[in-house]
Structure formats: C-alpha cells, structure tokens
Design an enzyme around this catalytic site. Sequence first.
Site, short mmCIF file in Angstrom:
data_model
loop_
_atom_site.label_atom_id
_atom_site.label_comp_id
_atom_site.label_asym_id
_atom_site.label_seq_id
_atom_site.Cartn_x
_atom_site.Cartn_y
_atom_site.Cartn_z
N ASP A 99 9.36 -48.27 -14.97
CA ASP A 99 10.02 -48.54 -16.26
C ASP A 99 9.11 -48.21 -17.44
O ASP A 99 9.58 -48.11 -18.58
CB ASP A 99 10.54 -49.96 -16.36
CG ASP A 99 9.48 -51.03 -16.28
OD1 ASP A 99 8.42 -50.76 -15.70
OD2 ASP A 99 9.71 -52.14 -16.79
N CYS A 137 -14.90 -44.67 -12.72
CA CYS A 137 -14.28 -45.66 -11.85
C CYS A 137 -14.83 -45.55 -10.43
O CYS A 137 -15.00 -46.57 -9.74
CB CYS A 137 -12.77 -45.47 -11.82
SG CYS A 137 -11.96 -45.75 -13.42
N CYS A 170 -3.43 -49.65 -14.33
CA CYS A 170 -2.15 -48.98 -14.47
C CYS A 170 -2.32 -47.62 -15.16
O CYS A 170 -3.00 -47.53 -16.19
CB CYS A 170 -1.20 -49.84 -15.29
SG CYS A 170 0.42 -49.10 -15.58
#
Length: 375
Positions: A276, A316, A329
């Site tokens: 979404d 990361c 995210c």
Amino acid sequence: MARPFTLLIKPAGPDCNIACQYCFYACKAELFGGKSHRMSDAVQEHLVKSYLGLRFEQNSFAWQGGEPTLMGLDFYKRLVELQSQYGESGQVVTNALQTNGILIDAEWAKFLAEYKFLTGISLDGPKAYHDHYRVDRAGKGTFDRVMAGIENCRDHGAEFNILVLLNNINVQHPDELFDFFTGLDVGYLQFVPCVEKSVDDPHAAAPFSITPEEYGRFMSRIFDRWLDYGVRNLSVRLFDSVLNFLLGGPHTECTFARRCNDYIVVEHTGDAFCCDFYVTGETKLGNIMEVPIEQLAASQVKREFARKKTQIDHKCLVCRHLDICRGGCPKDRAMLTGIHKVPSYFCEGYKMFFDHALPRLRAIAQNIRAGQEPV
C-alpha cells in the site's frame, strides 16, 4: 500449491470521512477517478471465492483504507456470509479492520465482537496530540468521536488494538503517551513512525515527520516503561516482532522482514498491487477479475518487488544489526532520495533503539526458551 499470502484490502479505496493532515493515501484518488470509490458486490464475492479457493490453512483478510467502515455494515455482513459459503472445513479465516473508529456504534461493535474481527483503531494519544493532525473536513478534532467508538467496542466485547502515528508533536512525549494508553487499559500498541516528503522540497521531510533520533529516543523510553510495567501486561508490536525473531521465528513486522512478499493489496476495483506504500502503475500486478489471484501474488512484478528488499547498501552489510533489521522498509530508504539501495531514513533511530533494547530482549527470549518468566 501457491505460497500463502495475506490480503490487504481497500474496499472504499482512498476515501475517508476525516482529513488527517499527514495522510499518505488520500492522493491515490487520482489513480481511480470519480468522487466516490466503493467495492462492488461482484468484486467482493470474487475476492473471497478466489482467495479461499486456494485452500490455505490460514486465510487473512485485512480491511483498510482510506476508511473501510464507509462501506457500511451490510458489506461486512455479506462478507462473513461469503466466507462461510466459500470456506471449507479446517480453513481458519480471520478478519482485521483498521479504522479511525468514528463510525463504530453499538451495532458495529456487536458485529465485530460476534465475528471476532480484530479491530485496529488509530489514536495518536491524549486529545491535544490526537486532534493536532487527525481532524475532520471542517478542521475539527476527532478525539471525542474516536473515544466513543472505543467505548462501544469495550461495552460489547469487541477486541481492539491501538495504532499510534508518531509525528513531530506526540513523539516528544513518550511518558505521557504511555501513561495515557495504559490508563485506558490498552492491551496492544503499535507505534508507526511518520516520514513523508515535503511539498516544497522532495528531498526534505514534511514538517509533521519525525527525525530518526526522535524515533530512537521515543522507542527506547517506551521500552523502559514497558519493562517496568510488565512485559506480559502490554503488547508492543515492535518488541513482539524482535522477540519472535530472537526466538527463531520470522519478524511479525514487515519493516524488518527479509523480503516484501507476505501480502498483496487489493483496491476497490479489484486492481492488485505489491504494497500500500507502492500503489502505482509500476507496481500494479493486474486485476483479480481478469487474472487468478495466486498468479498475481506470484507474478514477475511481485517477485522483483520482493527482491528489492534484499538490495541493501554496503553500510548495512557491515552493520551489527543487519540480521535483525535487514535495512528496514524500502519506502523509508527511498523516501527522500528516490534510491532503494541506501540506508533507511530511520537508520540511526533503529541503531539507537537496538543498542538500547537488544541486551534485555535477548535475556527475555532466553528466559522464554527456558520456560521461565520473561523478566
């Protein structure tokens, strides 16, 4: 057999009965045209029939928006009839409803309780904080109406959770929010950090956004209060997710999952999307009325989208929290940069929280494994 997945359904599309100033989904109305967006009976029935026809053991319908209660109660009464019609013995069917709570009257609450809908209600804290951004179209605060909906849920035994959108106002007051929600005897809390682009500068955060450091400080303080309050007395989604991971299970919060592949979004038209946060032409999977839903969930577009989560920045790769964070995210990576292969906007906040909480969370997990009390 298709790999199990969850449905995140927007039966009223981006339509809502209030006008939160930080809403990220209202602009999606441009994709669908018209002034009103409602799922037809035909799309509703096909959705239920095709999904339950996959014969998953666990079948999860999550109804969101916009505001899903705008469909009216009869839509959901028909839903449970269709689920009963098309489900088979042994299938577990669950329904979740994420709502602003304003339309939940006694009749709604009785229905939600009877059919065991897990209802998530958006509430940003005490009245002054909630009403700052969560206003109706006349600019009036919605706190009192939301609280009335919560009371209806309590009166009729409807299970509900609270979702808190952390913005630049309420994030400054972790103790006040914790005291407020525990004072309401809330059993489950989810804190969602807000960051959106500025209207004036696409490379800057909107004024209502929070900084990574604010998020890290807030969640660290909430964690300390949670420990003192009693970890069995309150469920906080972030803490639950990390504990589940430390106990050898998957993250229950998709932010930290390895891939973005556990659900698909179905809009009121039957159009399906990857997420979404990514309801766009590029991430449209197709339409459930034209293509079998299992093919949409396993499509090339969906697979490529899921793999983006694994394409993380080299910073990361050498981070001490890589296994537990997985880069966060993708939406938060690309929010201000337009690039997915960079650290999350919230990177420093995550580090702050993990450094603070992980030693204690690991100890709690160890006690759980040993069959002892968490703390």
